[in-house]
Design an enzyme around this catalytic site. Structure first.
Site, PDB file in Angstrom:
ATOM      1  CD  GLU A  36      -9.502   5.111   6.111  1.00  0.00           C
ATOM      2  OE1 GLU A  36      -9.446   4.019   6.712  1.00  0.00           O
ATOM      3  OE2 GLU A  36      -9.413   6.216   6.664  1.00  0.00           O
ATOM      4  NE  ARG A 261      -6.350  -7.311   8.843  1.00  0.00           N
ATOM      5  CZ  ARG A 261      -6.175  -6.103   8.295  1.00  0.00           C
ATOM      6  NH1 ARG A 261      -4.979  -5.678   7.961  1.00  0.00           N
ATOM      7  NH2 ARG A 261      -7.178  -5.300   8.099  1.00  0.00           N
ATOM      8  CE  LYS A 271      -4.443   1.354   4.876  1.00  0.00           C
ATOM      9  NZ  LYS A 271      -5.657   1.747   4.177  1.00  0.00           N
TER      10      LYS A 271
HETATM   11  P1  ATP Z   1      -4.367  -1.465   7.251  1.00  0.00           P
HETATM   12  O1  ATP Z   1      -4.711  -2.205   8.491  1.00  0.00           O
HETATM   13  O2  ATP Z   1      -3.132  -1.931   6.574  1.00  0.00           O
HETATM   14  O3  ATP Z   1      -4.406   0.016   7.409  1.00  0.00           O
HETATM   15  P2  ATP Z   1      -7.013  -1.449   6.210  1.00  0.00           P
HETATM   16  O4  ATP Z   1      -7.842  -2.654   6.338  1.00  0.00           O
HETATM   17  O5  ATP Z   1      -7.306  -0.324   7.112  1.00  0.00           O
HETATM   18  O6  ATP Z   1      -5.498  -1.874   6.234  1.00  0.00           O
HETATM   19  P3  ATP Z   1      -8.266  -0.510   3.854  1.00  0.00           P
HETATM   20  O7  ATP Z   1      -7.810   0.525   2.912  1.00  0.00           O
HETATM   21  O8  ATP Z   1      -9.429  -0.220   4.718  1.00  0.00           O
HETATM   22  O9  ATP Z   1      -7.029  -0.890   4.761  1.00  0.00           O
HETATM   23  O10 ATP Z   1      -8.445  -1.889   3.115  1.00  0.00           O
HETATM   24  C1  ATP Z   1      -9.103  -2.072   1.889  1.00  0.00           C
HETATM   25  C2  ATP Z   1      -9.487  -3.509   1.778  1.00  0.00           C
HETATM   26  O11 ATP Z   1      -8.332  -4.339   1.844  1.00  0.00           O
HETATM   27  C3  ATP Z   1     -10.395  -3.920   2.906  1.00  0.00           C
HETATM   28  O12 ATP Z   1     -11.456  -4.682   2.376  1.00  0.00           O
HETATM   29  C4  ATP Z   1      -9.506  -4.747   3.798  1.00  0.00           C
HETATM   30  O13 ATP Z   1     -10.240  -5.712   4.473  1.00  0.00           O
HETATM   31  C5  ATP Z   1      -8.514  -5.345   2.808  1.00  0.00           C
HETATM   32  N1  ATP Z   1      -7.242  -5.638   3.475  1.00  0.00           N
HETATM   33  C6  ATP Z   1      -6.451  -4.777   4.137  1.00  0.00           C
HETATM   34  N2  ATP Z   1      -5.388  -5.406   4.677  1.00  0.00           N
HETATM   35  C7  ATP Z   1      -5.504  -6.712   4.333  1.00  0.00           C
HETATM   36  C8  ATP Z   1      -4.726  -7.885   4.579  1.00  0.00           C
HETATM   37  N3  ATP Z   1      -3.603  -7.838   5.295  1.00  0.00           N
HETATM   38  N4  ATP Z   1      -5.158  -9.050   4.052  1.00  0.00           N
HETATM   39  C9  ATP Z   1      -6.280  -9.102   3.320  1.00  0.00           C
HETATM   40  N5  ATP Z   1      -7.063  -8.051   3.058  1.00  0.00           N
HETATM   41  C10 ATP Z   1      -6.687  -6.858   3.555  1.00  0.00           C
HETATM   42 MG    MG Z   2      -9.419   0.349   7.088  1.00  0.00          MG
END
Ligand code: ATP
Ligand code: MG
Length: 557
Positions: A36, A261, A271
């Site tokens: 995102e 994760r 983030k």
């Molecule tokens: P955050 O919680 O840091 O905002 P998010 O999951 O909202 O992270 P996205 O931009 O939606 O961030 O993530 C893109 C991809 O990266 C998704 O498939 C998500 O599952 C993966 N991802 C995000 N954080 C992690 C993590 N800590 N470990 C493994 N994969 C991750």
């Molecule tokens: Mg997300």
């Protein structure tokens, strides 16, 4: 048919191997990385990138880069660009498969119309708090909304008016008509569309309604022909909904697979929290070398290969856990040890005058660029009468087991001569200068008579030395799991010593030729990297990571 060809198979690769054997999806493997664009990538994302692009590479499959840009409130173009740069820096490539969820907004809307027409979606007038009250809890079933039984005609009409911008934010939503008593809360008539009079970074003011993640994500996967939609564990409970939408629409159905994760000790990975730390001015920005962002790690000098090795090494699991930051640090050292050229630099300089070396004479000695890699060759290092050594390499009254320089003691100057300290000059109880002699017979650092010294220290010749500012980094947090405590201000655990700036460092002249982001080792002091803020008159160097300090270990015993 090809199978993924790796030594240790994790459970995801096993599933994919099975699918390939059964010729599910006609032997195709297509994954995607779906960020995102609401922040910069961190090492958690790197894990997902390595997994998705890695699997595709191993199986001669494809991996798409798809921006999941369904929430215009927090998303920005700046993030899109940085995410693309970071993925490339990490070493992966999406070729011509760059997609945006917003490219599918029309199609997703048409699918919504289809569900409304089939009586599987309705427009609800309940307000957000009412919707949440009606939803029930894990132990209590939910209640149907009074608007649930609207006619298909009325729903179609209202949805069109929502799209046309006729209602205010929050006034209505479109919901899937599933089951308000379903044991899985995600299945209790989830919201598909909400009204947002907000401009989107790509579609601008075209839309007044935006699809929710659960509604849009499976469709994005389906439209792109993804075979394995790999996501993190918190979406496990959403999988029935992912499948429900695709089944009811009768469209191509990828399979969702969840993994744990990545969390790492002494840092945070969300983030939202990273943004908070940045906005409060605790760090300088998304590329602050203390952050677990890819930008920060790059600026700090972490090689992309080391991050990829780390992601491979920690593997993939179905249980959430915390990875010790030392594993990451080990991977960084391991890679840099093989690849980083060596130089000498003095962080806390102490002036040394070689009293038996001629004034004005300069000679060039030969240094090995990388003992791990003979093809890296050698370089010239100037030597003269005035040198700098590290303050901590001298002690007036050395305790037992301190083998470095002390009054009357002989040690080796790396690549140069044996040196003996004759006298320490003091001022206000502090050593400010040493008077030493060298043995000219020991040129190159070895005595022809075979006598040995107990230590070798690094040095820099003063007239040719470059001035540098060196920034040392420590963990950003004082506790291994700063988010483990509920309702606690993150700020309480910020390490006040996470950054130490040394402004009077002296480094050997060859460092002048290094470009920003170049990684190297200062012998005995660790791995370093040229900071991009370096200017002609201001050399700024970041410490990537120290070498293991054996002296510190001895002291502890
Ligand atoms: P955050 O919680 O840091 O905002 P998010 O999951 O909202 O992270 P996205 O931009 O939606 O961030 O993530 C893109 C991809 O990266 C998704 O498939 C998500 O599952 C993966 N991802 C995000 N954080 C992690 C993590 N800590 N470990 C493994 N994969 C991750
Ligand atoms: Mg997300």
């Amino acid at each position: 048919m090809t199978t993924s060809n790796t030594k240790a198979k994790d459970f995801i690769r096993e599933i994919i191997d099975e699918d390939l054997k059964k010729d599910k999806y006609n032997g195709r493997v297509q994954t995607r990385f779906p960020p995102e664009p609401n922040g910069y990538l961190h090492i958690g994302h790197a894990k997902s990138i390595c997994l998705n692009f890695g699997i595709a590479n191993e199986c001669q499959g494809l991996c798409n880069l798809r921006f999941d840009d369904t929430n215009p409130i927090k998303e920005e173009e700046e993030y899109v660009q940085s995410i693309k740069d970071d993925i490339q820096w990490l070493g992966f490539d999406w070729d011509n498969r760059l997609f945006f969820a917003s490219d599918y907004f029309d199609q997703i809307y048409d699918y919504a119309i289809q569900l409304v027409k089939e009586g599987m979606a309705y427009v609800d007038d309940l307000q957000a708090d009412e919707i949440s009250n009606y939803r029930g809890t894990l132990i209590q079933p939910g209640k149907n909304s009074p608007y649930r039984e609207r006619s298909i005609k009325e729903n179609l009409e209202l949805l069109k008016r929502m799209k046309a911008g006729e209602f205010a934010d929050g006034e209505k939503v479109l919901r899937a008509k599933i089951d308000m008593t379903h044991p899985n809360l995600n299945m209790r008539d989830p919201i598909m569309y909400r009204i947002l009079h907000t401009s989107h970074h790509r579609t601008k003011n075209e839309w007044y309604i935006y699809p929710m993640y659960d509604w849009a994500h499976g469709l994005e996967d389906s439209i792109e022909g993804i075979t394995h939609s790999i996501c993190t564990l918190e979406f496990e409970n959403h999988r029935p909904l992912y499948d429900w939408f695709l089944e009811k629409l009768g469209v191509y159905q990828p399979q969702q697979i969840e993994f744990a994760r990545l969390n790492i000790t002494y840092t945070v990975m969300s983030k939202r929290m990273l943004l908070e730390i940045i906005n409060k001015g605790i760090v300088s920005g998304w590329d602050d070398p203390r952050l677990p962002t890819l930008r920060g790690m790059r600026r700090r000098g972490y090689p992309p290969q080391a991050i990829r090795n780390f992601c491979r090494r920690i593997g993939v699991s179905k249980v959430n856990s915390m990875v010790d930051i030392e594993i990451l640090e080990h991977c960084i050292r391991d890679e840099l040890n093989k690849t980083a050229p060596r130089f000498m630099g003095v962080l806390n300089p102490l002036k040394v005058v070689i009293t038996n070396y001629p004034i004005g004479k300069v000679e060039e000695l030969e240094g090995i660029n990388n003992p791990e890699n003979p093809s890296a060759g050698t370089r010239k290092i100037p030597f003269s009468r005035i040198l700098y050594i590290e303050k901590e390499d001298f002690m007036e009254e050395p305790p037992k087991k301190f083998y470095r320089l002390a009054p009357g003691r002989e040690v080796r100057l790396r690549y140069a001569f044996f040196i003996t300290c004759q006298k320490a000059i003091m001022k206000n109880n502090e050593v400010i200068e040493l008077r030493c002699t060298i043995d000219p017979e020991t040129h190159g650092g070895y005595a022809p008579d075979g006598r040995k010294v107990k230590s070798t220290i690094h040095w820099v010749s003063a007239p040719q030395a470059l001035n540098a500012e060196i920034r040392l980094y420590n963990h950003l947090f004082t506790v291994p799991n700063p988010t483990g405590q509920n309702n606690v201000d993150l700020k309480e655990f910020i390490n006040p010593q996470s950054l130490e700036i040394l402004k009077k460092c002296k480094v050997e002249p060859m460092v002048q030729n290094l470009k920003p982001f170049s990684r190297f080792q200062f012998e005995r002091k660790g791995y370093f990297c040229i900071d991009p803020d370096t200017t002609e008159n201001n050399l700024i160097i970041n410490q990537t990571i120290g070498l293991k300090d054996t002296w510190a270990k001895i002291k502890k015993k």
